[in-house]
Scaffold this motif. Structure first.
Motif, PDB file in Angstrom:
ATOM      1  N   SER A   1       0.823  -1.208   0.000  1.00 49.94           N
ATOM      2  CA  SER A   1       0.000   0.000   0.000  1.00 49.94           C
ATOM      3  C   SER A   1       0.858   1.260   0.000  1.00 49.94           C
ATOM      4  CB  SER A   1      -0.886  -0.037   1.256  1.00 49.94           C
ATOM      5  OG  SER A   1      -1.465   1.221   1.485  1.00 49.94           O
ATOM      6  N   ALA A   2       0.387   2.266  -0.755  1.00 53.71           N
ATOM      7  CA  ALA A   2       1.084   3.563  -0.753  1.00 53.71           C
ATOM      8  C   ALA A   2       0.973   4.215   0.619  1.00 53.71           C
ATOM      9  CB  ALA A   2       0.463   4.475  -1.801  1.00 53.71           C
ATOM     10  N   HIS A   3      -0.098   3.888   1.332  1.00 54.48           N
ATOM     11  CA  HIS A   3      -0.358   4.563   2.614  1.00 54.48           C
ATOM     12  C   HIS A   3       0.051   3.717   3.812  1.00 54.48           C
ATOM     13  CE1 HIS A   3      -3.717   6.318  -0.033  1.00 54.48           C
ATOM     14  NE2 HIS A   3      -2.737   7.181   0.008  1.00 54.48           N
ATOM     15  N   ARG A   4      -0.278   2.407   3.753  1.00 50.65           N
ATOM     16  CA  ARG A   4      -0.045   1.560   4.926  1.00 50.65           C
ATOM     17  C   ARG A   4       1.360   0.957   4.948  1.00 50.65           C
ATOM     18  NH1 ARG A   4      -5.772  -1.363   3.815  1.00 50.65           N
ATOM     19  NH2 ARG A   4      -7.121  -0.024   5.078  1.00 50.65           N
ATOM     20  N   SER A   5       1.976   0.817   3.783  1.00 49.15           N
ATOM     21  CA  SER A   5       3.332   0.237   3.751  1.00 49.15           C
ATOM     22  C   SER A   5       4.167   0.957   2.683  1.00 49.15           C
ATOM     23  CB  SER A   5       3.267  -1.270   3.465  1.00 49.15           C
ATOM     24  OG  SER A   5       2.726  -1.523   2.176  1.00 49.15           O
ATOM     25  N   PRO A   6       4.352   2.279   2.842  1.00 46.72           N
ATOM     26  CA  PRO A   6       5.042   3.039   1.789  1.00 46.72           C
ATOM     27  C   PRO A   6       6.476   2.573   1.529  1.00 46.72           C
ATOM     28  CG  PRO A   6       4.658   4.421   3.750  1.00 46.72           C
ATOM     29  CD  PRO A   6       3.877   3.156   3.952  1.00 46.72           C
ATOM     30  N   GLU A   7       7.218   2.254   2.596  1.00 53.71           N
ATOM     31  CA  GLU A   7       8.626   1.840   2.387  1.00 53.71           C
ATOM     32  C   GLU A   7       8.679   0.522   1.622  1.00 53.71           C
ATOM     33  OE1 GLU A   7       7.535   2.663   5.476  1.00 53.71           O
ATOM     34  OE2 GLU A   7       8.597   4.545   5.896  1.00 53.71           O
ATOM     35  N   ARG A   8       7.791  -0.403   1.996  1.00 53.78           N
ATOM     36  CA  ARG A   8       7.748  -1.703   1.306  1.00 53.78           C
ATOM     37  C   ARG A   8       7.459  -1.511  -0.183  1.00 53.78           C
ATOM     38  NH1 ARG A   8       6.146  -7.096   1.128  1.00 53.78           N
ATOM     39  NH2 ARG A   8       4.206  -7.464   0.000  1.00 53.78           N
ATOM     40  N   THR A   9       6.543  -0.599  -0.490  1.00 50.89           N
ATOM     41  CA  THR A   9       6.170  -0.347  -1.890  1.00 50.89           C
ATOM     42  C   THR A   9       7.392   0.144  -2.670  1.00 50.89           C
ATOM     43  OG1 THR A   9       3.917   0.212  -1.226  1.00 50.89           O
ATOM     44  CG2 THR A   9       4.628   0.994  -3.397  1.00 50.89           C
ATOM     45  N   ILE A  10       8.098   1.097  -2.101  1.00 51.36           N
ATOM     46  CA  ILE A  10       9.250   1.681  -2.808  1.00 51.36           C
ATOM     47  C   ILE A  10      10.380   0.653  -2.946  1.00 51.36           C
ATOM     48  CG2 ILE A  10      11.029   3.482  -2.693  1.00 51.36           C
ATOM     49  CD1 ILE A  10       8.765   5.172  -1.223  1.00 51.36           C
ATOM     50  N   SER A  11      10.639  -0.109  -1.867  1.00 47.69           N
ATOM     51  CA  SER A  11      11.723  -1.116  -1.989  1.00 47.69           C
ATOM     52  C   SER A  11      11.367  -2.147  -3.039  1.00 47.69           C
ATOM     53  CB  SER A  11      11.983  -1.913  -0.700  1.00 47.69           C
ATOM     54  OG  SER A  11      11.711  -1.212   0.401  1.00 47.69           O
TER      55      SER A  11
ATOM     56  N   ALA B   1      -5.645   0.090  -6.977  1.00 44.04           N
ATOM     57  CA  ALA B   1      -5.967   0.551  -5.623  1.00 44.04           C
ATOM     58  C   ALA B   1      -7.300   1.273  -5.641  1.00 44.04           C
ATOM     59  CB  ALA B   1      -4.874   1.472  -5.091  1.00 44.04           C
ATOM     60  N   GLY B   2      -7.918   1.312  -4.471  1.00 42.33           N
ATOM     61  CA  GLY B   2      -9.212   1.969  -4.351  1.00 42.33           C
ATOM     62  C   GLY B   2      -9.161   3.160  -3.418  1.00 42.33           C
ATOM     63  N   MET B   3     -10.292   3.800  -3.275  1.00 44.51           N
ATOM     64  CA  MET B   3     -10.478   4.985  -2.415  1.00 44.51           C
ATOM     65  C   MET B   3      -9.489   6.101  -2.791  1.00 44.51           C
ATOM     66  SD  MET B   3     -11.587   2.998   1.065  1.00 44.51           S
ATOM     67  CE  MET B   3     -12.281   4.438   1.882  1.00 44.51           C
ATOM     68  N   ALA B   4      -8.752   6.659  -1.827  1.00 42.15           N
ATOM     69  CA  ALA B   4      -7.776   7.726  -2.161  1.00 42.15           C
ATOM     70  C   ALA B   4      -6.552   7.038  -2.755  1.00 42.15           C
ATOM     71  CB  ALA B   4      -7.406   8.507  -0.918  1.00 42.15           C
TER      72      ALA B   4
ATOM     73  N   VAL C   1      -5.116   0.908 -12.214  1.00 43.15           N
ATOM     74  CA  VAL C   1      -6.470   0.351 -12.250  1.00 43.15           C
ATOM     75  C   VAL C   1      -7.213   0.818 -11.000  1.00 43.15           C
ATOM     76  CG1 VAL C   1      -7.878  -1.726 -12.446  1.00 43.15           C
ATOM     77  CG2 VAL C   1      -5.580  -1.708 -13.425  1.00 43.15           C
ATOM     78  N   PRO C   2      -8.176   1.724 -11.175  1.00 43.90           N
ATOM     79  CA  PRO C   2      -8.955   2.175 -10.029  1.00 43.90           C
ATOM     80  C   PRO C   2      -9.919   1.071  -9.572  1.00 43.90           C
ATOM     81  CG  PRO C   2      -9.194   3.664 -11.933  1.00 43.90           C
ATOM     82  CD  PRO C   2      -8.580   2.389 -12.425  1.00 43.90           C
ATOM     83  N   MET C   3      -9.944   0.818  -8.270  1.00 43.05           N
ATOM     84  CA  MET C   3     -10.840  -0.205  -7.731  1.00 43.05           C
ATOM     85  C   MET C   3     -12.156   0.440  -7.293  1.00 43.05           C
ATOM     86  SD  MET C   3      -9.435  -3.287  -7.653  1.00 43.05           S
ATOM     87  CE  MET C   3      -9.131  -2.868  -9.343  1.00 43.05           C
ATOM     88  N   ALA C   4     -13.257  -0.267  -7.549  1.00 49.03           N
ATOM     89  CA  ALA C   4     -14.558   0.199  -7.054  1.00 49.03           C
ATOM     90  C   ALA C   4     -14.601  -0.069  -5.555  1.00 49.03           C
ATOM     91  CB  ALA C   4     -15.661  -0.541  -7.776  1.00 49.03           C
ATOM     92  N   GLY C   5     -15.572   0.454  -4.896  1.00 48.30           N
ATOM     93  CA  GLY C   5     -15.683   0.208  -3.453  1.00 48.30           C
ATOM     94  C   GLY C   5     -15.593   1.517  -2.710  1.00 48.30           C
ATOM     95  N   GLY C   6     -15.943   1.467  -1.447  1.00 42.58           N
ATOM     96  CA  GLY C   6     -15.985   2.704  -0.678  1.00 42.58           C
ATOM     97  C   GLY C   6     -17.249   3.478  -1.019  1.00 42.58           C
ATOM     98  N   ALA C   7     -17.426   4.603  -0.373  1.00 40.45           N
ATOM     99  CA  ALA C   7     -18.664   5.382  -0.505  1.00 40.45           C
ATOM    100  C   ALA C   7     -18.865   5.920  -1.914  1.00 40.45           C
ATOM    101  CB  ALA C   7     -18.646   6.530   0.494  1.00 40.45           C
ATOM    102  N   LEU C   8     -17.777   6.086  -2.677  1.00 33.20           N
ATOM    103  CA  LEU C   8     -17.903   6.724  -3.992  1.00 33.20           C
ATOM    104  C   LEU C   8     -17.797   5.733  -5.156  1.00 33.20           C
ATOM    105  CD1 LEU C   8     -15.888  10.026  -3.336  1.00 33.20           C
ATOM    106  CD2 LEU C   8     -18.305   9.567  -2.992  1.00 33.20           C
TER     107      LEU C   8
ATOM    108  N   ALA D   1     -11.201   6.700  -6.624  1.00 32.62           N
ATOM    109  CA  ALA D   1      -9.965   6.046  -7.083  1.00 32.62           C
ATOM    110  C   ALA D   1      -9.638   6.437  -8.524  1.00 32.62           C
ATOM    111  CB  ALA D   1     -10.108   4.534  -6.965  1.00 32.62           C
ATOM    112  N   LEU D   2     -10.677   6.556  -9.347  1.00 30.55           N
ATOM    113  CA  LEU D   2     -10.466   6.958 -10.751  1.00 30.55           C
ATOM    114  C   LEU D   2      -9.803   8.333 -10.807  1.00 30.55           C
ATOM    115  CD1 LEU D   2     -10.875   6.720 -13.831  1.00 30.55           C
ATOM    116  CD2 LEU D   2     -13.184   7.608 -13.495  1.00 30.55           C
ATOM    117  N   TYR D   3     -10.376   9.286 -10.106  1.00 26.00           N
ATOM    118  CA  TYR D   3      -9.826  10.650 -10.131  1.00 26.00           C
ATOM    119  C   TYR D   3      -8.422  10.681  -9.519  1.00 26.00           C
ATOM    120  CZ  TYR D   3     -14.298  12.790 -11.544  1.00 26.00           C
ATOM    121  OH  TYR D   3     -15.426  13.165 -12.228  1.00 26.00           O
ATOM    122  N   SER D   4      -8.225   9.937  -8.427  1.00 20.00           N
ATOM    123  CA  SER D   4      -6.904   9.927  -7.778  1.00 20.00           C
ATOM    124  C   SER D   4      -5.843   9.360  -8.711  1.00 20.00           C
ATOM    125  CB  SER D   4      -6.918   9.064  -6.515  1.00 20.00           C
ATOM    126  OG  SER D   4      -7.849   9.544  -5.603  1.00 20.00           O
ATOM    127  N   THR D   5      -6.245   8.349  -9.492  1.00 16.61           N
ATOM    128  CA  THR D   5      -5.263   7.655 -10.347  1.00 16.61           C
ATOM    129  C   THR D   5      -5.018   8.400 -11.660  1.00 16.61           C
ATOM    130  OG1 THR D   5      -6.056   5.592  -9.393  1.00 16.61           O
ATOM    131  CG2 THR D   5      -4.682   5.386 -11.340  1.00 16.61           C
TER     132      THR D   5
END
Ligand code: RP5
Length: 164
Positions: A37-47, A64-67, A85-92, A97-101
């Motif tokens: 995850s970009a948010h929950r495991s940023p260092e892991r993503t970059i490595s 990924a979904g949401m933000a 690939v924007p994931m569906a789910g969450g309130a929107l 996810a589409l706009y964020s991506t």
């Protein structure tokens, strides 16, 4: 070794994202798949991105979904093509996810596909089209696949069509 990397932000994305893996498998294309995850495991993503580059990754598929910042963060750490690939789910329902991506700043592209399953499947096709630029055998397989799809449309039509 040339391969495609699939990264998704959460285990909750797996069911949809596995559609991309299935397509790559059906064409005999090598891939890696991880959850990071970009948010929950940023260092892991970059490595992981750095390690994948050293191993010969050709393109990254990031779902990924949401933000959804995963594709953008990966794009910030590689000059390989990044497919979002924007994931569906969450309130929107995936609009977030589409706009964020899709709304990346100039000079930092993410090739953003449809929300959900169609986007996941197309991410595999787009990654293979990139790979096929230097792989004539894969290029032929993609052309054969297109021909099969066209034949299937004609067959479906023949079962119902009315032409005067
Ligand atoms: C994103 O947040 C993930 O890609 C997922 O689509 C969404 C929700 O994640 P979970 O709370 O289900 O883990 O980071």
């Amino acid at each position: 070794m040339k391969f495609i990397s699939i990264i998704m932000g959460s285990k909750s994305d797996y069911e949809v994202v596995s559609e991309a893996a299935k397509v790559l498998e059906s064409f005999g294309v090598k891939y890696e798949l991880i959850i990071s995850s970009a948010h929950r495991s940023p260092e892991r993503t970059i490595s992981y991105v750095t390690a994948a580059e050293k191993k010969g990754v050709v393109a990254f598929i990031c779902a990924a979904g949401m933000a959804a910042h995963l594709a953008g963060v990966v794009a910030a750490h590689t000059t390989k093509p990044v497919i979002g690939v924007p994931m569906a789910g969450g309130a929107l329902s995936g609009v977030d996810a589409l706009y964020s991506t899709v709304q990346m700043p100039a000079g930092m592209p993410v090739a953003t596909l449809a929300v959900g399953k169609a986007g996941a499947i197309n991410s595999a096709y787009l990654a293979m089209q990139i790979l096929a630029l230097s792989d004539a055998e894969l290029s032929q397989k993609l052309a054969d696949d297109r021909a099969k799809k066209a034949a299937a449309v004609a067959k479906d039509s023949a079962s119902v069509e009315v032409i005067l």
